[in-house]
Design an enzyme around this catalytic site. Structure first.
Site, PDB file in Angstrom:
ATOM      1  CD  GLU A 184     -35.486 -13.387-108.988  1.00 46.15           C
ATOM      2  OE1 GLU A 184     -36.482 -13.988-108.567  1.00 46.15           O
ATOM      3  OE2 GLU A 184     -34.856 -13.739-109.994  1.00 46.15           O
ATOM      4  CD  GLU A 196     -29.474 -14.972-112.037  1.00 43.27           C
ATOM      5  OE1 GLU A 196     -30.465 -15.393-112.661  1.00 43.27           O
ATOM      6  OE2 GLU A 196     -29.442 -14.839-110.798  1.00 43.27           O
TER       7      GLU A 196
HETATM    8  C1  XIL Z   1     -32.970 -21.204-112.199  1.00 43.80           C
HETATM    9  C2  XIL Z   1     -32.172 -22.477-112.439  1.00 43.80           C
HETATM   10  O1  XIL Z   1     -31.280 -22.275-113.512  1.00 43.80           O
HETATM   11  C3  XIL Z   1     -33.115 -23.617-112.739  1.00 43.80           C
HETATM   12  O2  XIL Z   1     -32.396 -24.853-112.848  1.00 43.80           O
HETATM   13  C4  XIL Z   1     -34.161 -23.731-111.627  1.00 43.80           C
HETATM   14  O3  XIL Z   1     -35.107 -24.722-111.980  1.00 43.80           O
HETATM   15  C5  XIL Z   1     -34.894 -22.398-111.431  1.00 43.80           C
HETATM   16  O4  XIL Z   1     -33.922 -21.399-111.181  1.00 43.80           O
HETATM   17  N1  XIL Z   1     -33.077 -16.134-111.614  1.00 43.80           N
HETATM   18  C6  XIL Z   1     -32.223 -16.651-110.681  1.00 43.80           C
HETATM   19  C7  XIL Z   1     -31.756 -18.049-110.796  1.00 43.80           C
HETATM   20  O5  XIL Z   1     -31.756 -15.894-109.790  1.00 43.80           O
HETATM   21  O6  XIL Z   1     -31.527 -18.648-109.545  1.00 43.80           O
HETATM   22  C8  XIL Z   1     -32.705 -18.895-111.607  1.00 43.80           C
HETATM   23  O7  XIL Z   1     -32.097 -20.161-111.797  1.00 43.80           O
HETATM   24  C9  XIL Z   1     -33.031 -18.218-112.920  1.00 43.80           C
HETATM   25  C10 XIL Z   1     -33.699 -16.886-112.686  1.00 43.80           C
END
Ligand code: XIL
Length: 383
Positions: free
Chosen positions: A166, A272
């Site tokens: 990101e 994701e």
């Molecule tokens: C999220 C986790 O799932 C949560 O438990 C945490 O509180 C915040 O982060 N993009 C990403 C992930 O790359 O690392 C994030 O994960 C969700 C959005």
């Protein structure tokens, strides 16, 4: 030799086997159900995100789901700088080691998430002992030490890394994170050079981002990847997070987006995936920095955990459309990972609306399969 009586018996037994194979409702048949990973074998890996509880307990129902359905796994938080190394010299290694062992024991491809991200990174990373911002060289050295640590402790097992997460905004500009402010606009490039020098040879190094269908971001990602390739900056794959909703982005937009990214020549990882069934309200993003909204009866219609069957089928239909598209692009997609196993583990219960009960994944909170699971498996089996 079979006489007529035993032949009849065998035929009856065979018929019973066939009938029971066609019945999908009993627990025994559920246990024998074709896994997601089998349904997509030969196309791409199918992954899920795990947490510390799952990797610590082989008998956790969610751990069993991972063994049955997935051949890739990512930790949701345990490798993030804030969790992994919250203070200088202090490391939290139980969950990472459990993850490495679990994936190794079960022949599951392990993914490291994430080396360098502006979020979930402690302040100390960017500061010296007096609290002043580090120099460029000092921060690059700290990043190198983190990559070295990962290689030393997990190099045997984790060979795929989200190197940078990101770092590009919706409009295509560089995110003005502390990494960018201290190192400069070549932060991403430097991160990949360091990862390449320190991680084991042959590791897959990914640039990972959300909102890849945003024209500004995707244009910059493609330009950056082509530039890196032309100048020999080592990058191996593009990570498309895939935090999507029921209607956004459209299948047509995802289709053209995957084609555009694949045209760089790099393999794609859907890193994701989840479908925000309840929607994003007035914004479309996966930017963890955005201010959270408040749960209301309108945006939180199933607060008690009961997801109606018709909603489950709608979710399954959306997932089926998306997986049909992934199959169309399978030659360019190496992996599709869901961000979580069951709805109970999803970050979408807390974001972008705090305290909402969301239903984004293929397993209910009690670890029972949704109708959507079978719909996704069926798409794989039809190809
Ligand atoms: C999220 C986790 O799932 C949560 O438990 C945490 O509180 C915040 O982060 N993009 C990403 C992930 O790359 O690392 C994030 O994960 C969700 C959005």
């Amino acid at each position: 030799m079979l006489n007529r009586f035993s032949l009849n018996l065998s035929l009856t037994a065979a018929a019973l086997v066939i009938i029971s194979a066609c019945t999908t409702t009993t627990q025994a048949t559920l246990d024998k159900q074709v896994g997601l990973k089998e349904a997509y074998a030969g196309k791409f890996l199918i992954g899920a995100t795990m947490n510390g509880t799952m990797v610590a307990n082989n008998n956790d129902p969610k751990t069993k789901i991972v063994k049955q359905h997935f051949n890739a796994a990512t930790m949701d938080n345990a490798f993030k700088w804030e969790r992994f190394n919250p203070e200088p010299g202090i490391y939290s290694l139980d969950a990472p080691h459990n993850f490495a062992k679990f994936t190794n024991d079960n022949n599951i491809t392990a993914i490291g998430h994430v080396l360098f991200w502006h979020s979930q990174t402690p302040d100390w990373v960017f500061k010296d002992a007096q609290g002043n911002l580090l120099s460029r060289d000092a921060l690059l050295q700290r990043m190198r030490e983190r990559a070295q640590f990962m290689a030393r402790h997990f190099g045997d097992q984790i060979k795929i890394w989200d190197v940078v997460n990101e770092a590009i905004e919706d409009d295509g500009s560089w995110r003005k994170s502390l990494y960018n402010q201290i190192i400069g606009d070549d932060f991403i490039e430097q991160a990949f050079i360091i990862a390449n020098e320190e991680l084991p040879a042959g590791s897959t190094k990914i640039y990972n981002d959300y909102g890849m269908t945003r024209p500004g971001r995707v244009a910059t990602v493609i330009k950056m990847v082509n530039d890196f390739k032309a100048r020999g900056v080592p990058i191996d794959a593009i990570g498309v997070q895939g935090h999507w909703s029921m209607d956004e982005p459209t299948i047509a937009d995802i289709d053209s987006n995957l084609s555009a990214l694949a045209a760089t020549g790099l393999p794609l990882h859907v890193t994701e995936l989840d479908i925000d069934y309840l929607g994003r309200e007035h914004f479309f993003s996966a930017n963890v920095d955005l201010k959270k909204l408040v749960a209301t009866p309108e945006n939180n219609p199933y607060p008690d955990g009961n997801f109606p069957t018709d909603a489950d089928i709608k979710l399954g239909k959306r997932y089926a459309d998306i997986f049909n598209l992934f199959l169309k692009h399978h030659q360019n997609i190496d992996r599709v990972t869901f961000w979580g196993v069951t709805d109970a583990d999803s970050w979408l219960n807390g974001w972008p609306v705090a305290g909402r009960t969301n239903y984004p994944l293929l397993f209910n909170s009690d670890a029972s399969p949704k109708a959507a699971l079978q719909m996704v498996i069926d798409v794989g089996l039809q190809h």
